[in-house]
Design a protein around this motif. Structure first.
Motif, short mmCIF file in Angstrom:
data_model
loop_
_atom_site.label_atom_id
_atom_site.label_comp_id
_atom_site.label_asym_id
_atom_site.label_seq_id
_atom_site.Cartn_x
_atom_site.Cartn_y
_atom_site.Cartn_z
N PRO A 76 -4.05 -42.42 -18.84
CA PRO A 76 -5.19 -43.33 -18.94
C PRO A 76 -5.02 -44.50 -17.97
O PRO A 76 -3.98 -45.14 -17.93
N GLY A 77 -6.05 -44.76 -17.20
CA GLY A 77 -5.98 -45.79 -16.16
C GLY A 77 -5.86 -45.19 -14.77
O GLY A 77 -6.18 -45.84 -13.78
N ASN A 78 -5.38 -43.95 -14.69
CA ASN A 78 -5.34 -43.25 -13.41
C ASN A 78 -6.72 -42.77 -12.98
O ASN A 78 -6.92 -42.40 -11.82
N SER A 79 -7.67 -42.71 -13.92
CA SER A 79 -9.01 -42.21 -13.59
C SER A 79 -9.61 -42.98 -12.43
O SER A 79 -9.63 -44.21 -12.43
N GLY A 80 -10.10 -42.25 -11.45
CA GLY A 80 -10.69 -42.86 -10.27
C GLY A 80 -9.71 -43.10 -9.16
O GLY A 80 -10.10 -43.50 -8.05
N GLY A 81 -8.42 -42.86 -9.41
CA GLY A 81 -7.40 -43.08 -8.40
C GLY A 81 -7.33 -41.94 -7.40
O GLY A 81 -8.06 -40.95 -7.48
N ALA A 82 -6.41 -42.07 -6.46
CA ALA A 82 -6.34 -41.14 -5.34
C ALA A 82 -5.33 -40.03 -5.58
O ALA A 82 -4.24 -40.27 -6.11
N LEU A 83 -5.70 -38.83 -5.16
CA LEU A 83 -4.76 -37.73 -5.02
C LEU A 83 -4.65 -37.50 -3.52
O LEU A 83 -5.64 -37.13 -2.87
N VAL A 84 -3.46 -37.75 -2.96
CA VAL A 84 -3.29 -37.68 -1.51
C VAL A 84 -2.28 -36.60 -1.16
O VAL A 84 -1.42 -36.23 -1.96
N ASP A 85 -2.39 -36.10 0.08
CA ASP A 85 -1.45 -35.09 0.54
C ASP A 85 -0.24 -35.74 1.20
O ASP A 85 -0.11 -36.98 1.19
N ALA A 86 0.64 -34.93 1.77
CA ALA A 86 1.88 -35.45 2.34
C ALA A 86 1.66 -36.27 3.60
O ALA A 86 2.59 -36.91 4.09
N GLN A 87 0.42 -36.26 4.13
CA GLN A 87 0.10 -37.10 5.27
C GLN A 87 -0.70 -38.34 4.87
O GLN A 87 -1.18 -39.09 5.72
N GLY A 88 -0.85 -38.55 3.57
CA GLY A 88 -1.54 -39.73 3.09
C GLY A 88 -3.05 -39.66 3.18
O GLY A 88 -3.73 -40.68 3.17
N ARG A 89 -3.61 -38.45 3.21
CA ARG A 89 -5.06 -38.28 3.28
C ARG A 89 -5.61 -37.96 1.89
O ARG A 89 -4.96 -37.28 1.10
N LEU A 90 -6.82 -38.41 1.62
CA LEU A 90 -7.44 -38.22 0.31
C LEU A 90 -7.89 -36.78 0.14
O LEU A 90 -8.71 -36.28 0.92
N VAL A 91 -7.36 -36.09 -0.87
CA VAL A 91 -7.80 -34.72 -1.16
C VAL A 91 -8.61 -34.66 -2.45
O VAL A 91 -9.28 -33.65 -2.71
N GLY A 92 -8.56 -35.72 -3.27
CA GLY A 92 -9.33 -35.70 -4.51
C GLY A 92 -9.30 -37.03 -5.24
O GLY A 92 -8.46 -37.89 -4.95
N ILE A 93 -10.22 -37.19 -6.17
CA ILE A 93 -10.26 -38.36 -7.06
C ILE A 93 -9.82 -37.91 -8.44
O ILE A 93 -10.45 -37.06 -9.07
N ASN A 94 -8.69 -38.47 -8.91
CA ASN A 94 -8.16 -38.09 -10.22
C ASN A 94 -9.16 -38.44 -11.31
O ASN A 94 -9.71 -39.54 -11.35
N THR A 95 -9.38 -37.48 -12.22
CA THR A 95 -10.48 -37.63 -13.18
C THR A 95 -10.06 -37.43 -14.63
O THR A 95 -10.48 -38.16 -15.51
N ALA A 96 -9.25 -36.43 -14.91
CA ALA A 96 -8.96 -36.11 -16.30
C ALA A 96 -7.62 -35.40 -16.40
O ALA A 96 -7.08 -34.90 -15.41
N ILE A 97 -7.09 -35.35 -17.62
CA ILE A 97 -5.88 -34.60 -17.91
C ILE A 97 -6.12 -33.74 -19.15
O ILE A 97 -6.80 -34.17 -20.09
N LEU A 98 -5.63 -32.53 -19.10
CA LEU A 98 -5.73 -31.62 -20.24
C LEU A 98 -4.37 -31.57 -20.90
O LEU A 98 -3.39 -31.11 -20.32
N THR A 99 -4.29 -32.11 -22.12
CA THR A 99 -3.02 -32.20 -22.81
C THR A 99 -3.22 -32.03 -24.31
O THR A 99 -4.23 -32.45 -24.86
N GLN A 100 -2.25 -31.43 -24.96
CA GLN A 100 -2.31 -31.27 -26.41
C GLN A 100 -1.66 -32.44 -27.14
O GLN A 100 -1.99 -32.73 -28.28
N SER A 101 -0.74 -33.12 -26.47
CA SER A 101 -0.01 -34.20 -27.12
C SER A 101 -0.65 -35.56 -26.93
O SER A 101 -0.33 -36.51 -27.63
N GLY A 102 -1.58 -35.66 -25.95
CA GLY A 102 -2.16 -36.96 -25.63
C GLY A 102 -1.38 -37.69 -24.57
O GLY A 102 -1.81 -38.74 -24.09
N GLY A 103 -0.24 -37.16 -24.16
CA GLY A 103 0.56 -37.77 -23.11
C GLY A 103 0.27 -37.15 -21.77
O GLY A 103 -0.68 -36.41 -21.58
N SER A 104 1.15 -37.44 -20.81
CA SER A 104 0.94 -36.96 -19.44
C SER A 104 1.53 -35.58 -19.21
O SER A 104 1.49 -35.07 -18.09
#
Length: 460
Positions: free
Chosen positions: A205-233
């Motif tokens: 929680p709080g990572n939503s809207g953050g950057a997913l970048v590749d090994a060259q520092g380029r934006l490949v996606g916007i972090n949106t959600a996590i699928l978890t059974q425990s509620g953790g990461s």
């Protein structure tokens, strides 16, 4: 975490057997670190603090297993301030920041904090609930770092990626993982279903809207959600691919306040193993079309029910969500090449992506005083209305767009498709207006609600 990091870096710089050894070419190879990538990308990732005011009701029956449901609206409403936190990415030197819609939804005050501790007020310039994306503009911001986009269609499973954001509001944090899957399209986010990249990089929680970048520092996606059974990461994370993000940002730069997605004008479903066998296909692939609107660009290009769309501009299409994603990433006005199968034979069609036609005219009308249907607002159904209200592809006639006064008490609801009033068929808003003038105390309205036929009867 250090051992996997070292092993990954060693795999990158290690020479194959028999190859000539060499001196490390950079400080990054010497230290076996992602620090140069983070140093390049992190300044463009921001923290977002949003405030919204909501109306709440406090009932004395709250928690009671029986009366709580009966009196849930009991008591005076009072305003309550809610705070949310999330992340965002600076994608335009003019102060454009992209984040998730759910981070800033209904926010009355938004503050954006940069890595260098500068703070700016921000306003939402484009909101897209369906894709869970929002574009913000920083006020009076200068000298901003910008994260470059990468073509997300080139991302491969197994690539190293970094998730950068503000988990739990503790400050900017970086986690490492890999792209663990592509083309995830069965995950619900917000009110709709999307198309995602999957990663095992920790997203909290709080990572939503953050950057997913590749090994060259380029934006490949916007972090949106996590699928978890425990509620953790300890689950799997999902990111909106950068190609769609770039299309949304481009419309915001052009002055749009809502994302205009291309209209296919079709219904279809993914081809599974059983369906592929019945169609005589060698393997499950593509989307089989079951219904096409007469104004659909696919129908005008010659496609028919039973055709299987397998590619768009050479990229695979294996679900309706993936088809919508690829069309949205191309944008209205683009010309694309569709690959499809008809009776097992490969075919091609070139189409121009269009917005849903707003014809025939909606002709909105509101029933005034003096009628039992006072307060009823209706419009004529056309492709644009079908897209906005999620109606069946072949829907026609009149839709209820609003209800007040007597119309609300009669049980009518926005989204209802009106078929007949007191036995008289209605095809246009003018028909509804004429039927509403009937001098009678007994009323019967035939309609479709959520795909089911319904008859409302009432007396006045």
């Amino acid at each position: 975490m250090r051992l996997p990091l070292i092993l990954s870096a060693l795999l990158i710089v290690a020479a194959p057997l028999g190859a000539e050894t060499r001196v490390p070419a950079s400080q990054a190879e010497i230290t076996l670190s992602f620090a140069p990538v983070v140093k390049q990308a992190a300044p463009a990732v921001v923290n977002i603090y949003a405030t919204r005011v909501v109306e709440t009701r406090v009932s004395p029956f709250s928690g009671d297993p029986f009366f709580d449901r009966l009196f849930r609206d009991f008591g005076a409403a009072r305003p309550e301030v809610q705070n949310s936190l999330g992340s965002g990415v600076i994608v335009g030197a003019g102060g454009l920041v992209v984040s998730n819609y759910h981070v800033v939804d209904a926010a009355t005050d938004i503050t954006v904090v940069l890595q260098d501790r500068r703070e700016f007020a921000a306003e939402v310039v484009l909101a897209d609930r369906d894709n869970d994306l929002a574009v913000l503009r920083l006020k009076e911001a200068t000298d901003l770092p910008v994260l470059p986009f990468r073509d997300s269609d080139g991302v491969e499973v197994g690539e190293l990626v970094l998730a950068i954001g503000n988990p739990f509001g503790i400050g900017q944090t970086v986690s490492m993982g890999i792209v663990s899957a592509l083309a995830r399209s069965s995950i619900s986010v917000g009110d709709g279903r999307g198309y995602f990249l999957q990663t095992d990089a920790a997203i909290n929680p709080g990572n939503s809207g953050g950057a997913l970048v590749d090994a060259q520092g380029r934006l490949v996606g916007i972090n949106t959600a996590i699928l978890t059974q425990s509620g953790g990461s300890n689950g799997v994370g999902f990111a909106i691919p950068s190609n769609l993000v770039r299309a949304v940002v481009a419309q915001a730069e052009a002055g749009a306040t809502r994302f205009q997605r291309p209209w296919a004008g079709v219904n279809g479903q993914a081809v599974d193993g059983a369906l592929a066998e019945s169609l005589g296909l060698p393997r499950p692939e593509g989307v089989i079309l079951s219904d096409l609107h007469p104004e659909s660009p696919l129908a005008k290009a010659g496609l028919q029910p039973g055709d299987v769309v397998v590619a768009l501009d050479g990229a695979p299409v294996n679900s309706p969500q993936e088809m919508i994603f690829r069309m949205s990433a191309r944008g209205v006005g683009a010309q694309v090449e569709l690959g499809y199968l008809r009776k097992g034979k490969e075919r091609q069609a070139r189409i121009t992506l269009i917005a849903p036609p707003d014809t025939p005219a909606r002709d909105p009308r509101r029933i005034g005083p003096g009628s039992a249907l006072e307060g009823l607002e209706v419009a004529r159904i056309n492709p644009a209305v079908i897209a906005e209200w999620g109606l069946p592809m072949q829907a026609e006639g009149v839709i209820v767009t609003g209800v007040q006064a007597w119309a609300a008490q009669a049980g009518l609801s926005p989204g209802d498709v009106v078929l007949a009033i007191n036995g008289e068929r209605v095809a246009t808003p003018a028909d509804v207006e004429r039927a509403a003038r009937a001098q009678t105390r007994s009323w019967a309205i035939d309609l479709i609600r959520n795909g089911q036929p319904l008859r409302l009867r009432f007396r006045v």
